[in-house]
Motif scaffolding. Structure first.
Motif, PDB file in Angstrom:
ATOM      1  N   TYR A 582       0.853  -1.182   0.000  1.00 41.82           N
ATOM      2  CA  TYR A 582       0.000   0.000   0.000  1.00 41.82           C
ATOM      3  C   TYR A 582       0.894   1.239   0.000  1.00 41.82           C
ATOM      4  O   TYR A 582       2.111   1.169   0.264  1.00 41.82           O
ATOM      5  CB  TYR A 582      -0.918   0.013   1.223  1.00 41.82           C
ATOM      6  CG  TYR A 582      -1.909  -1.128   1.244  1.00 41.82           C
ATOM      7  CD1 TYR A 582      -3.214  -0.941   0.790  1.00 41.82           C
ATOM      8  CD2 TYR A 582      -1.542  -2.389   1.697  1.00 41.82           C
ATOM      9  CE1 TYR A 582      -4.132  -1.983   0.802  1.00 41.82           C
ATOM     10  CE2 TYR A 582      -2.441  -3.434   1.715  1.00 41.82           C
ATOM     11  CZ  TYR A 582      -3.739  -3.225   1.260  1.00 41.82           C
ATOM     12  OH  TYR A 582      -4.642  -4.252   1.262  1.00 41.82           O
ATOM     13  N   VAL A 583       0.272   2.378  -0.267  1.00 38.40           N
ATOM     14  CA  VAL A 583       0.989   3.646  -0.254  1.00 38.40           C
ATOM     15  C   VAL A 583       0.412   4.509   0.867  1.00 38.40           C
ATOM     16  O   VAL A 583      -0.806   4.747   0.911  1.00 38.40           O
ATOM     17  CB  VAL A 583       0.884   4.377  -1.607  1.00 38.40           C
ATOM     18  CG1 VAL A 583       1.562   5.744  -1.514  1.00 38.40           C
ATOM     19  CG2 VAL A 583       1.508   3.540  -2.715  1.00 38.40           C
ATOM     20  N   LEU A 584       1.298   4.954   1.746  1.00 36.50           N
ATOM     21  CA  LEU A 584       0.897   5.830   2.844  1.00 36.50           C
ATOM     22  C   LEU A 584       1.322   7.251   2.502  1.00 36.50           C
ATOM     23  O   LEU A 584       2.487   7.509   2.186  1.00 36.50           O
ATOM     24  CB  LEU A 584       1.577   5.396   4.148  1.00 36.50           C
ATOM     25  CG  LEU A 584       1.264   6.244   5.377  1.00 36.50           C
ATOM     26  CD1 LEU A 584      -0.189   6.055   5.814  1.00 36.50           C
ATOM     27  CD2 LEU A 584       2.209   5.903   6.526  1.00 36.50           C
ATOM     28  N   ARG A 585       0.372   8.166   2.552  1.00 36.40           N
ATOM     29  CA  ARG A 585       0.674   9.574   2.286  1.00 36.40           C
ATOM     30  C   ARG A 585       0.388  10.397   3.535  1.00 36.40           C
ATOM     31  O   ARG A 585      -0.620  10.194   4.214  1.00 36.40           O
ATOM     32  CB  ARG A 585      -0.156  10.096   1.112  1.00 36.40           C
ATOM     33  CG  ARG A 585       0.153   9.380  -0.208  1.00 36.40           C
ATOM     34  CD  ARG A 585      -0.540  10.034  -1.397  1.00 36.40           C
ATOM     35  NE  ARG A 585      -0.256   9.320  -2.622  1.00 36.40           N
ATOM     36  CZ  ARG A 585       0.844   9.503  -3.359  1.00 36.40           C
ATOM     37  NH1 ARG A 585       1.740  10.399  -2.972  1.00 36.40           N
ATOM     38  NH2 ARG A 585       1.015   8.816  -4.470  1.00 36.40           N
ATOM     39  N   ALA A 586       1.296  11.308   3.837  1.00 31.43           N
ATOM     40  CA  ALA A 586       1.158  12.189   5.002  1.00 31.43           C
ATOM     41  C   ALA A 586       1.152  13.635   4.536  1.00 31.43           C
ATOM     42  O   ALA A 586       1.961  14.025   3.681  1.00 31.43           O
ATOM     43  CB  ALA A 586       2.300  11.956   5.986  1.00 31.43           C
ATOM     44  N   THR A 587       0.236  14.413   5.101  1.00 33.86           N
ATOM     45  CA  THR A 587       0.209  15.852   4.851  1.00 33.86           C
ATOM     46  C   THR A 587       0.547  16.553   6.150  1.00 33.86           C
ATOM     47  O   THR A 587      -0.169  16.414   7.162  1.00 33.86           O
ATOM     48  CB  THR A 587      -1.171  16.300   4.356  1.00 33.86           C
ATOM     49  OG1 THR A 587      -1.499  15.572   3.162  1.00 33.86           O
ATOM     50  CG2 THR A 587      -1.169  17.786   4.047  1.00 33.86           C
ATOM     51  N   ILE A 588       1.671  17.305   6.142  1.00 37.24           N
ATOM     52  CA  ILE A 588       2.168  17.930   7.373  1.00 37.24           C
ATOM     53  C   ILE A 588       2.486  19.389   7.063  1.00 37.24           C
ATOM     54  O   ILE A 588       3.394  19.689   6.266  1.00 37.24           O
ATOM     55  CB  ILE A 588       3.431  17.223   7.886  1.00 37.24           C
ATOM     56  CG1 ILE A 588       3.186  15.710   8.028  1.00 37.24           C
ATOM     57  CG2 ILE A 588       3.877  17.817   9.212  1.00 37.24           C
ATOM     58  CD1 ILE A 588       4.435  14.917   8.208  1.00 37.24           C
ATOM     59  N   ASP A 589       1.722  20.274   7.658  1.00 37.87           N
ATOM     60  CA  ASP A 589       1.945  21.720   7.484  1.00 37.87           C
ATOM     61  C   ASP A 589       2.049  22.102   6.008  1.00 37.87           C
ATOM     62  O   ASP A 589       2.925  22.875   5.592  1.00 37.87           O
ATOM     63  CB  ASP A 589       3.209  22.151   8.237  1.00 37.87           C
ATOM     64  CG  ASP A 589       3.086  21.956   9.732  1.00 37.87           C
ATOM     65  OD1 ASP A 589       1.950  21.981  10.242  1.00 37.87           O
ATOM     66  OD2 ASP A 589       4.125  21.761  10.392  1.00 37.87           O
ATOM     67  N   GLY A 590       1.158  21.526   5.180  1.00 34.68           N
ATOM     68  CA  GLY A 590       1.112  21.864   3.764  1.00 34.68           C
ATOM     69  C   GLY A 590       2.056  21.073   2.894  1.00 34.68           C
ATOM     70  O   GLY A 590       1.980  21.177   1.652  1.00 34.68           O
ATOM     71  N   SER A 591       2.944  20.280   3.442  1.00 37.73           N
ATOM     72  CA  SER A 591       3.882  19.481   2.661  1.00 37.73           C
ATOM     73  C   SER A 591       3.435  18.034   2.652  1.00 37.73           C
ATOM     74  O   SER A 591       2.834  17.543   3.621  1.00 37.73           O
ATOM     75  CB  SER A 591       5.300  19.566   3.246  1.00 37.73           C
ATOM     76  OG  SER A 591       5.776  20.902   3.205  1.00 37.73           O
ATOM     77  N   GLY A 592       3.717  17.346   1.508  1.00 38.80           N
ATOM     78  CA  GLY A 592       3.315  15.962   1.380  1.00 38.80           C
ATOM     79  C   GLY A 592       4.496  15.008   1.452  1.00 38.80           C
ATOM     80  O   GLY A 592       5.590  15.306   0.985  1.00 38.80           O
ATOM     81  N   PHE A 593       4.276  13.853   2.051  1.00 35.37           N
ATOM     82  CA  PHE A 593       5.294  12.820   2.167  1.00 35.37           C
ATOM     83  C   PHE A 593       4.632  11.487   1.866  1.00 35.37           C
ATOM     84  O   PHE A 593       3.438  11.293   2.136  1.00 35.37           O
ATOM     85  CB  PHE A 593       5.899  12.799   3.571  1.00 35.37           C
ATOM     86  CG  PHE A 593       6.484  14.125   4.001  1.00 35.37           C
ATOM     87  CD1 PHE A 593       7.827  14.406   3.788  1.00 35.37           C
ATOM     88  CD2 PHE A 593       5.681  15.087   4.614  1.00 35.37           C
ATOM     89  CE1 PHE A 593       8.367  15.619   4.176  1.00 35.37           C
ATOM     90  CE2 PHE A 593       6.207  16.304   5.011  1.00 35.37           C
ATOM     91  CZ  PHE A 593       7.555  16.572   4.781  1.00 35.37           C
ATOM     92  N   ALA A 594       5.394  10.554   1.280  1.00 29.54           N
ATOM     93  CA  ALA A 594       4.827   9.259   0.921  1.00 29.54           C
ATOM     94  C   ALA A 594       5.814   8.142   1.222  1.00 29.54           C
ATOM     95  O   ALA A 594       7.039   8.338   1.200  1.00 29.54           O
ATOM     96  CB  ALA A 594       4.457   9.237  -0.553  1.00 29.54           C
ATOM     97  N   LYS A 596       5.916   3.530   0.913  1.00 31.80           N
ATOM     98  CA  LYS A 596       5.265   2.243   0.694  1.00 31.80           C
ATOM     99  C   LYS A 596       5.279   1.448   1.996  1.00 31.80           C
ATOM    100  O   LYS A 596       6.279   1.426   2.718  1.00 31.80           O
ATOM    101  CB  LYS A 596       5.977   1.455  -0.397  1.00 31.80           C
ATOM    102  CG  LYS A 596       5.719   1.983  -1.803  1.00 31.80           C
ATOM    103  CD  LYS A 596       6.324   1.062  -2.850  1.00 31.80           C
ATOM    104  CE  LYS A 596       6.008   1.565  -4.247  1.00 31.80           C
ATOM    105  NZ  LYS A 596       6.563   0.677  -5.298  1.00 31.80           N
ATOM    106  N   VAL A 597       4.141   0.799   2.277  1.00 25.61           N
ATOM    107  CA  VAL A 597       4.035  -0.047   3.454  1.00 25.61           C
ATOM    108  C   VAL A 597       3.468  -1.394   3.033  1.00 25.61           C
ATOM    109  O   VAL A 597       2.766  -1.504   2.008  1.00 25.61           O
ATOM    110  CB  VAL A 597       3.132   0.591   4.530  1.00 25.61           C
ATOM    111  CG1 VAL A 597       3.762   1.843   5.081  1.00 25.61           C
ATOM    112  CG2 VAL A 597       1.739   0.879   3.987  1.00 25.61           C
ATOM    113  N   VAL A 598       3.768  -2.424   3.810  1.00 28.16           N
ATOM    114  CA  VAL A 598       3.348  -3.777   3.483  1.00 28.16           C
ATOM    115  C   VAL A 598       2.480  -4.324   4.605  1.00 28.16           C
ATOM    116  O   VAL A 598       2.858  -4.276   5.783  1.00 28.16           O
ATOM    117  CB  VAL A 598       4.559  -4.700   3.258  1.00 28.16           C
ATOM    118  CG1 VAL A 598       4.102  -6.133   3.020  1.00 28.16           C
ATOM    119  CG2 VAL A 598       5.405  -4.191   2.106  1.00 28.16           C
ATOM    120  N   LYS A 599       1.307  -4.821   4.228  1.00 27.34           N
ATOM    121  CA  LYS A 599       0.405  -5.462   5.186  1.00 27.34           C
ATOM    122  C   LYS A 599       0.672  -6.963   5.184  1.00 27.34           C
ATOM    123  O   LYS A 599       0.665  -7.594   4.135  1.00 27.34           O
ATOM    124  CB  LYS A 599      -1.060  -5.180   4.782  1.00 27.34           C
ATOM    125  CG  LYS A 599      -2.102  -6.019   5.534  1.00 27.34           C
ATOM    126  CD  LYS A 599      -2.197  -5.604   6.993  1.00 27.34           C
ATOM    127  CE  LYS A 599      -3.412  -6.221   7.667  1.00 27.34           C
ATOM    128  NZ  LYS A 599      -3.355  -7.678   7.756  1.00 27.34           N
TER     129      LYS A 599
END
Length: 600
Positions: A582-594, A596-599
């Protein structure tokens, strides 16, 4: 009705007050002597009444707590209510010298000398009254064992352990005319128990067949010691501490170490044999002025000696490694124990290691090397901060008896498993973009590994590395670890020391700051099972958000977190997601980070 407590407790009717109208209802039984009022005790500290019935009264005194249901009775009946209430104020304690034996005895303030009933357990009986002082127990001598007991101002007694309670033989030397210390002091050699040394002011007396001692014959006054200890002024100088070389007596190697109230430490070699006028060696040079409260001798080598002072405001703990020289070198080993008063000491050999103990006004402290390692508290949950007045060590099975002034007697067996790794240093520093951690030990017993843990908040830690430990060592060992994982702005580290039995202990936490680290995310425990934990490199200003997508771009989970949260946990029911990437995306103070994570 008025109740007054002092040495005794009195009851007076309202009206004109005079001694003639006072009725004694506790403390001593009568003015004629020191026999106690039945189930009461002298020196009253507090009185309390039941709010529901003022006939019911509690009395707190030097014997603990007693209760009466009728304080107006002609003869007040008291009941002891001291169950699990520890108040005994022991000056000195002694342990049976026979390996594995549970018998103990102690001399207590206002409570005489008490022993555990039947030589086992924690229920006690008084064998001699008064203000107890030094005590001693012998080995089996011709089928009998003997007890040495005291009361205040020089009184010393011998008794067969099977004699009736209170039955004693006076053995105070008739030539000991001065009263000596209020707390009578003698030393019964714990390894050669038929040898007794009795102190009276600066005079020292020796008896080599103590189980037959009387007050008339058999005592030898060690005049050479008296001259050295008192400088001819017996009325103002006192012998306050005695200790012998441990183990079977040997004329070639045995010594008696003597401490005084004016900072002298004397060594008398071959003390059981030398003529009475033999002068001891003064080995005090380098010590401060003060009251020597104890001397402890290394059971393996009597060159190693620990001396304590009970004064406040001076260095209280001193060590030497050449006590048999004419001029030993004394080293200040007080280290981190600068404020308390030191009252007692012991040195034990545990495996191949030396452990030093000091009883202080704030509890029992220990170290494996007082030259390099700070003192740590022992028995914190049992002894707490009780004043530790006396320590008695049976070296044959490493049983340590601890006497306290106000919290009774305690016993422990010193074992390898009971001693922790001694951590002398744990520190860290920023090295480029990594964290370099360093720690040192001065002793390790049955150590297995060190687990290094990290946290961004100093509360929630996770294991990041395992470093094998040495197992057993009595010398300094140094360890290090370079944390190459992405750092946060604030990085807390701690060590978990684990022994071979699974016991563990945490170190203190240290903080390494990385102020220039950019914002980013680190997924902890990837692959994941039921939730995804994300650590942010810096504390966010706003409310961070996490969103999880499958590989087809469909949103499967999302969550917004509170402002400033730096450790984020996205909870996902296990049955909702199939195994895969899966792809995990984070939005922090207007900036995006991504990421990959595995279940699983």
């Amino acid at each position: 009705m008025i109740f007054i407590g002092g040495t005794n407790i009195y009851r007076l009717a309202l009206g004109p007050l005079s001694p003639a109208t006072a009725t004694r209802i506790g403390g001593y039984a009568s003015p004629a002597g020191y026999a106690l009022y039945t189930n009461s005790h002298s020196d009253i500290h507090a009185i309390a009444f039941s709010p529901a019935n003022d006939d019911i009264m509690l009395c707190g005194d030097d014997g603990g707590i007693q209760r009466t249901l009728d304080n107006k009775a002609a003869t007040v009946s008291w009941t002891q209510v001291n169950t699990d209430y520890r108040t005994y104020q022991y000056y000195k304690v002694a342990i049976d010298p026979r390996t594995g034996n549970d018998k103990v005895i102690g001399g207590a303030q206002d409570n005489g000398c008490t022993r555990n009933i039947g030589g086992t357990g924690s229920n006690y009986e008084q064998v001699y009254s008064g203000d107890g002082g030094a005590v001693g127990l012998t080995r089996d001598i011709a089928g009998s064992t003997y007890e040495f007991v005291t009361s205040q101002q020089g009184d010393i007694r011998r008794r067969n352990s099977t004699s009736a309670l209170g039955s004693t033989t006076n053995i105070r030397p008739t030539t000991a005319v001065n009263s000596g210390l209020f707390v009578t002091y003698f030393y019964n050699d714990p390894d050669n128990t038929d040898t007794l040394y009795y102190a009276s002011d600066s005079s020292l007396y020796r008896y080599l067949s103590a189980h037959t001692a009387t007050n008339v014959s058999g005592w030898t006054e060690m005049t050479g010691v008296g001259t050295a200890a008192g400088n001819g002024v017996a009325s103002s100088n006192y012998i306050t501490a005695l200790a012998t070389t441990r183990g079977p007596y040997s004329s070639a190697t045995s010594s008696l170490f003597i401490g005084t109230n004016d900072s002298k430490v004397l060594r008398l070699d071959d003390p059981a044999v030398v003529p009475a006028g033999t002068a001891p060696v003064n080995i005090s040079s380098g010590l401060p002025a003060g009251y020597i409260s104890s001397i402890a001798v290394n059971p393996r080598n009597d060159d190693t000696v620990l001396v304590t002072f009970s004064n406040y405001g001076i260095v209280n703990i001193w060590w030497t490694g050449n006590a048999n020289s004419a001029t030993p070198t004394w080293t200040n080993v007080e280290r981190n124990v600068t404020l308390p008063s030191a009252r007692s000491s012991a040195i034990a050999i545990v495996g191949s290691n030396i452990v030093y103990f000091v009883g202080t006004s704030i509890g029992l402290l220990a170290t494996t090397n007082p030259l390099t390692t700070d003192w740590v508290q022992e028995g914190a949950t049992q002894l707490g901060n009780a004043v530790v007045t006396s320590l008695a060590l049976r070296t044959t099975d490493n049983t340590l008896l601890v006497g306290t002034h106000g919290y009774g007697m305690w016993k422990t067996v010193l074992t390898l498993a009971g001693l922790p790794v001694t951590l002398t240093d744990f520190s860290g520093a920023l090295q480029n973009k990594n964290a370099l951690l360093h720690w040192s030990t001065s002793m390790e017993l049955n150590s297995k590994q060190f687990e290094l843990e990290r946290s961004t908040d100093g509360i929630s830690f996770r294991k990041i590395a395992v470093v094998p430990a040495a197992g057993n060592s009595d010398s300094r060992l140094d360890y290090s670890y370079l944390d190459r994982s992405p750092l946060a702005e604030y990085n807390y580290y701690r060590l978990k020391t684990v022994d071979i039995d699974g016991n563990f202990k945490f170190s203190n936490s240290i903080l390494i700051k990385a102020p220039l680290v950019p914002q980013g995310i680190t997924v902890l425990a990837n692959p994941f099972h039921d939730d995804i934990t994300v650590q942010l490199a810096r504390e966010p200003k706003g409310k961070p958000e996490l969103r999880l997508f499958d590989m087809n771009g469909r949103l499967v989970a999302s969550q917004q977190f509170g402002q400033g949260e730096q450790m984020l946990k996205l909870a996902i029911p296990g049955e909702k997601l199939g195994s895969g990437t899966y792809v995990l995306r984070a939005t922090i103070d207007g900036s995006g980070f991504a990421s990959k994570v595995v279940k699983q």
